[in-house]
Design a protein around this motif. Structure first.
Motif, PDB file in Angstrom:
ATOM      1  N   ARG A 112      38.813  48.778  40.656  1.00 15.65           N
ATOM      2  CA  ARG A 112      38.983  50.142  41.146  1.00 15.65           C
ATOM      3  C   ARG A 112      40.328  50.727  40.741  1.00 15.65           C
ATOM      4  NH1 ARG A 112      36.443  48.355  45.710  1.00 15.65           N
ATOM      5  NH2 ARG A 112      38.393  48.002  46.837  1.00 15.65           N
ATOM      6  N   SER A 113      41.284  49.850  40.440  1.00 16.86           N
ATOM      7  CA  SER A 113      42.631  50.351  40.200  1.00 16.86           C
ATOM      8  C   SER A 113      42.846  50.905  38.793  1.00 16.86           C
ATOM      9  CB  SER A 113      43.657  49.253  40.485  1.00 16.86           C
ATOM     10  OG  SER A 113      43.437  48.167  39.627  1.00 16.86           O
ATOM     11  N   CYS A 114      41.840  50.841  37.961  1.00 18.24           N
ATOM     12  CA  CYS A 114      41.974  51.464  36.635  1.00 18.24           C
ATOM     13  C   CYS A 114      40.617  51.790  36.062  1.00 18.24           C
ATOM     14  CB  CYS A 114      42.709  50.541  35.668  1.00 18.24           C
ATOM     15  SG  CYS A 114      43.053  51.358  34.101  1.00 18.24           S
ATOM     16  N   THR A 115      40.364  53.067  35.817  1.00 18.80           N
ATOM     17  CA  THR A 115      39.036  53.429  35.313  1.00 18.80           C
ATOM     18  C   THR A 115      39.067  54.366  34.118  1.00 18.80           C
ATOM     19  OG1 THR A 115      39.022  55.141  36.999  1.00 18.80           O
ATOM     20  CG2 THR A 115      37.780  53.136  37.475  1.00 18.80           C
ATOM     21  N   SER A 116      40.231  54.938  33.812  1.00 21.56           N
ATOM     22  CA  SER A 116      40.230  55.949  32.750  1.00 21.56           C
ATOM     23  C   SER A 116      40.782  55.418  31.442  1.00 21.56           C
ATOM     24  CB  SER A 116      41.067  57.143  33.203  1.00 21.56           C
ATOM     25  OG  SER A 116      42.421  56.771  33.181  1.00 21.56           O
ATOM     26  N   ILE A 125      45.137  48.025  36.436  1.00 24.86           N
ATOM     27  CA  ILE A 125      44.799  46.614  36.631  1.00 24.86           C
ATOM     28  C   ILE A 125      46.002  45.726  36.349  1.00 24.86           C
ATOM     29  CG2 ILE A 125      43.420  44.699  35.737  1.00 24.86           C
ATOM     30  CD1 ILE A 125      41.103  46.618  35.404  1.00 24.86           C
ATOM     31  N   LEU A 126      46.615  45.977  35.215  1.00 25.48           N
ATOM     32  CA  LEU A 126      47.782  45.156  34.880  1.00 25.48           C
ATOM     33  C   LEU A 126      48.905  45.385  35.890  1.00 25.48           C
ATOM     34  CD1 LEU A 126      47.759  45.331  30.989  1.00 25.48           C
ATOM     35  CD2 LEU A 126      47.211  43.391  32.451  1.00 25.48           C
ATOM     36  N   LYS A 127      49.019  46.627  36.331  1.00 24.02           N
ATOM     37  CA  LYS A 127      50.043  46.909  37.344  1.00 24.02           C
ATOM     38  C   LYS A 127      49.766  46.110  38.605  1.00 24.02           C
ATOM     39  CE  LYS A 127      51.803  51.472  36.167  1.00 24.02           C
ATOM     40  NZ  LYS A 127      51.711  52.917  36.463  1.00 24.02           N
ATOM     41  N   GLN A 128      48.502  46.089  38.997  1.00 22.77           N
ATOM     42  CA  GLN A 128      48.122  45.342  40.206  1.00 22.77           C
ATOM     43  C   GLN A 128      48.432  43.857  40.047  1.00 22.77           C
ATOM     44  OE1 GLN A 128      47.580  47.889  42.730  1.00 22.77           O
ATOM     45  NE2 GLN A 128      46.422  46.088  43.401  1.00 22.77           N
TER      46      GLN A 128
ATOM     47  N   VAL B  82      40.973  45.983  29.030  1.00 26.75           N
ATOM     48  CA  VAL B  82      41.217  45.251  30.265  1.00 26.75           C
ATOM     49  C   VAL B  82      40.033  45.434  31.210  1.00 26.75           C
ATOM     50  CG1 VAL B  82      42.754  44.971  32.240  1.00 26.75           C
ATOM     51  CG2 VAL B  82      43.691  45.614  30.016  1.00 26.75           C
ATOM     52  N   ASN B  83      39.638  46.702  31.363  1.00 25.53           N
ATOM     53  CA  ASN B  83      38.503  47.011  32.224  1.00 25.53           C
ATOM     54  C   ASN B  83      37.269  46.211  31.860  1.00 25.53           C
ATOM     55  OD1 ASN B  83      38.740  48.868  34.361  1.00 25.53           O
ATOM     56  ND2 ASN B  83      39.370  50.402  32.867  1.00 25.53           N
ATOM     57  N   GLN B  84      37.003  46.178  30.572  1.00 30.39           N
ATOM     58  CA  GLN B  84      35.785  45.530  30.110  1.00 30.39           C
ATOM     59  C   GLN B  84      35.803  44.039  30.443  1.00 30.39           C
ATOM     60  OE1 GLN B  84      35.081  46.249  25.974  1.00 30.39           O
ATOM     61  NE2 GLN B  84      33.027  45.333  26.067  1.00 30.39           N
ATOM     62  N   MET B  85      36.953  43.444  30.244  1.00 29.47           N
ATOM     63  CA  MET B  85      37.050  42.021  30.536  1.00 29.47           C
ATOM     64  C   MET B  85      36.823  41.750  32.018  1.00 29.47           C
ATOM     65  SD  MET B  85      40.293  39.537  30.377  1.00 29.47           S
ATOM     66  CE  MET B  85      40.646  40.010  28.700  1.00 29.47           C
ATOM     67  N   ILE B  86      37.446  42.552  32.872  1.00 31.05           N
ATOM     68  CA  ILE B  86      37.282  42.360  34.314  1.00 31.05           C
ATOM     69  C   ILE B  86      35.815  42.568  34.703  1.00 31.05           C
ATOM     70  CG2 ILE B  86      37.959  43.221  36.594  1.00 31.05           C
ATOM     71  CD1 ILE B  86      40.198  41.778  35.161  1.00 31.05           C
ATOM     72  N   GLU B  87      35.233  43.579  34.087  1.00 37.16           N
ATOM     73  CA  GLU B  87      33.820  43.882  34.333  1.00 37.16           C
ATOM     74  C   GLU B  87      32.940  42.667  34.017  1.00 37.16           C
ATOM     75  OE1 GLU B  87      31.520  46.161  36.109  1.00 37.16           O
ATOM     76  OE2 GLU B  87      33.365  47.148  35.429  1.00 37.16           O
ATOM     77  N   GLN B  88      33.126  42.120  32.844  1.00 37.06           N
ATOM     78  CA  GLN B  88      32.352  40.947  32.442  1.00 37.06           C
ATOM     79  C   GLN B  88      32.583  39.778  33.385  1.00 37.06           C
ATOM     80  OE1 GLN B  88      33.228  39.922  28.408  1.00 37.06           O
ATOM     81  NE2 GLN B  88      32.209  41.732  27.568  1.00 37.06           N
ATOM     82  N   HIS B  89      33.823  39.646  33.788  1.00 31.44           N
ATOM     83  CA  HIS B  89      34.154  38.539  34.667  1.00 31.44           C
ATOM     84  C   HIS B  89      33.453  38.701  36.016  1.00 31.44           C
ATOM     85  CE1 HIS B  89      36.491  35.024  35.514  1.00 31.44           C
ATOM     86  NE2 HIS B  89      36.857  35.534  36.664  1.00 31.44           N
ATOM     87  N   ILE B  90      33.417  39.917  36.515  1.00 29.68           N
ATOM     88  CA  ILE B  90      32.718  40.182  37.781  1.00 29.68           C
ATOM     89  C   ILE B  90      31.242  39.822  37.654  1.00 29.68           C
ATOM     90  CG2 ILE B  90      31.880  42.026  39.294  1.00 29.68           C
ATOM     91  CD1 ILE B  90      34.624  43.381  38.933  1.00 29.68           C
ATOM     92  N   GLU B  91      30.653  40.226  36.552  1.00 32.89           N
ATOM     93  CA  GLU B  91      29.231  39.912  36.342  1.00 32.89           C
ATOM     94  C   GLU B  91      28.989  38.411  36.353  1.00 32.89           C
ATOM     95  OE1 GLU B  91      27.922  41.878  32.771  1.00 32.89           O
ATOM     96  OE2 GLU B  91      28.469  43.836  33.621  1.00 32.89           O
ATOM     97  N   GLN B  92      29.877  37.720  35.667  1.00 31.63           N
ATOM     98  CA  GLN B  92      29.747  36.267  35.589  1.00 31.63           C
ATOM     99  C   GLN B  92      29.850  35.636  36.979  1.00 31.63           C
ATOM    100  OE1 GLN B  92      32.532  34.626  32.668  1.00 31.63           O
ATOM    101  NE2 GLN B  92      32.749  32.849  34.014  1.00 31.63           N
ATOM    102  N   VAL B  93      30.817  36.100  37.755  1.00 35.57           N
ATOM    103  CA  VAL B  93      30.997  35.568  39.108  1.00 35.57           C
ATOM    104  C   VAL B  93      29.759  35.869  39.950  1.00 35.57           C
ATOM    105  CG1 VAL B  93      32.293  35.883  41.261  1.00 35.57           C
ATOM    106  CG2 VAL B  93      33.509  35.620  39.111  1.00 35.57           C
ATOM    107  N   GLU B  94      29.215  37.072  39.798  1.00 35.73           N
ATOM    108  CA  GLU B  94      28.047  37.433  40.608  1.00 35.73           C
ATOM    109  C   GLU B  94      26.814  36.618  40.213  1.00 35.73           C
ATOM    110  OE1 GLU B  94      27.762  41.724  40.489  1.00 35.73           O
ATOM    111  OE2 GLU B  94      29.190  41.886  42.152  1.00 35.73           O
ATOM    112  N   ARG B  95      26.678  36.362  38.922  1.00 36.21           N
ATOM    113  CA  ARG B  95      25.572  35.500  38.482  1.00 36.21           C
ATOM    114  C   ARG B  95      25.698  34.126  39.124  1.00 36.21           C
ATOM    115  NH1 ARG B  95      26.024  37.745  33.454  1.00 36.21           N
ATOM    116  NH2 ARG B  95      27.453  36.108  32.761  1.00 36.21           N
ATOM    117  N   ARG B  96      26.913  33.614  39.118  1.00 40.86           N
ATOM    118  CA  ARG B  96      27.125  32.269  39.659  1.00 40.86           C
ATOM    119  C   ARG B  96      26.851  32.239  41.168  1.00 40.86           C
ATOM    120  NH1 ARG B  96      26.111  27.387  38.826  1.00 40.86           N
ATOM    121  NH2 ARG B  96      27.582  25.881  39.667  1.00 40.86           N
TER     122      ARG B  96
END
Lengths: 137, 137
Positions: A112-116, A125-128, B82-96
């Motif tokens: 949530r902390s970075c979307t644009s 995200i990196l800031k967080q 960065v966003n994309q990586m976090i996104e993928q990671h969330i998906e992976q965690v949710e699958r698990r």
DNA sequence: TATTGACTCTATAGTTACTATAGACTTTAA
DNA sequence: TTAAAGTCTATAGTAACTATAGAGTCAATA
């Protein structure tokens, strides 16, 4: 019916290497070999391997499966041993679920902390991640 | 403030070997060494290691962390990576989590099938495991 | 019958993120 | 000065496989 390792692999949907690995780990062995030293399996072996696969699908470790198989092979032992193992395994799975659920929350907060489309310089995200770091200190 | 690896380990609650491991994996390096070849770290290194630890607590892999660090080091890159990586990671965690939740149900069903002090010969759990096997076939 | 292709054999290295160990060297304090 | 504590590199081990190399075996075709 006597089959070679390739066919056993097909029947059980298991790789040839995995089967050899299970043999090395003493879960399953080809009691006989062909003249040319090929492993030969029968119906009982197929069932044993399917049992192993089923246990693996429940995330039991090879060590745990080895125990179950040896209990299965010596029918006088106590059922309670099996129960206790399953019990412990359930606890372990539940701990892991709890961990991952927490993790999931943290990751979503992070997302949530970075979307644009900003450059990393201002990436939330990196800031967080960095903020959490300095808080830890 | 300049410190040696042991103190860095204490500050960051990280084993000495882990720190050397992160160096080998190119996540963190001691830019300077003492005369006797000991690794020397400064404040920036401490922060970098805490960042790494925080990412590890989110179950990011060392490879993912390496990416984040290099993005962090080159501020012109896109935040979207960065966003994309976090996104993928969330998906992976949710699958698990989903996998483990299913697993938990199966294990509990299994547990219900045997609760008394019987010999393994009549153990419901082993019967269930074997039954599932023959069904698979 | 010779040969080709598919299959199998053993042994070894790689995967992930570390931990543990051995044997040698450095630093610090008494 | 010496002993203890800390550090160095290199290597092996963990779990459950996967992947590879190089050699041998088997079945079917030419």
């Amino acid at each position: 019916m006597i089959i070679k390792i390739g066919e056993l692999a097909k029947i059980s949907d298991c790789s040839v290497q995995s089967i050899r690995h299970y043999e090395k780990e003493q879960l399953l062995s080809a009691k006989i070999r062909s003249d040319g030293n090929f492993r030969l399996y029968d119906q009982a072996d197929i069932e044993r391997l399917l049992f192993i696969k089923h246990c693996r699908s429940l995330d039991l470790s090879l060590g745990e499966i080895r125990q179950l198989l040896s209990l299965n092979d010596s029918p006088m032992s106590q059922c309670d041993d099996v129960n206790q193992m399953i019990e412990q395994h359930i606890e372990q799975v539940e701990r892991r679920i709890a961990e991952l659920t927490l993790l999931n929350k943290q990751l979503k907060a992070l997302r949530r902390s970075c979307t644009s489309k900003r450059t990393v310089e201002h990436c939330g995200i990196l800031k967080q991640l960095n903020k959490a770091v300095s808080q830890n200190n």
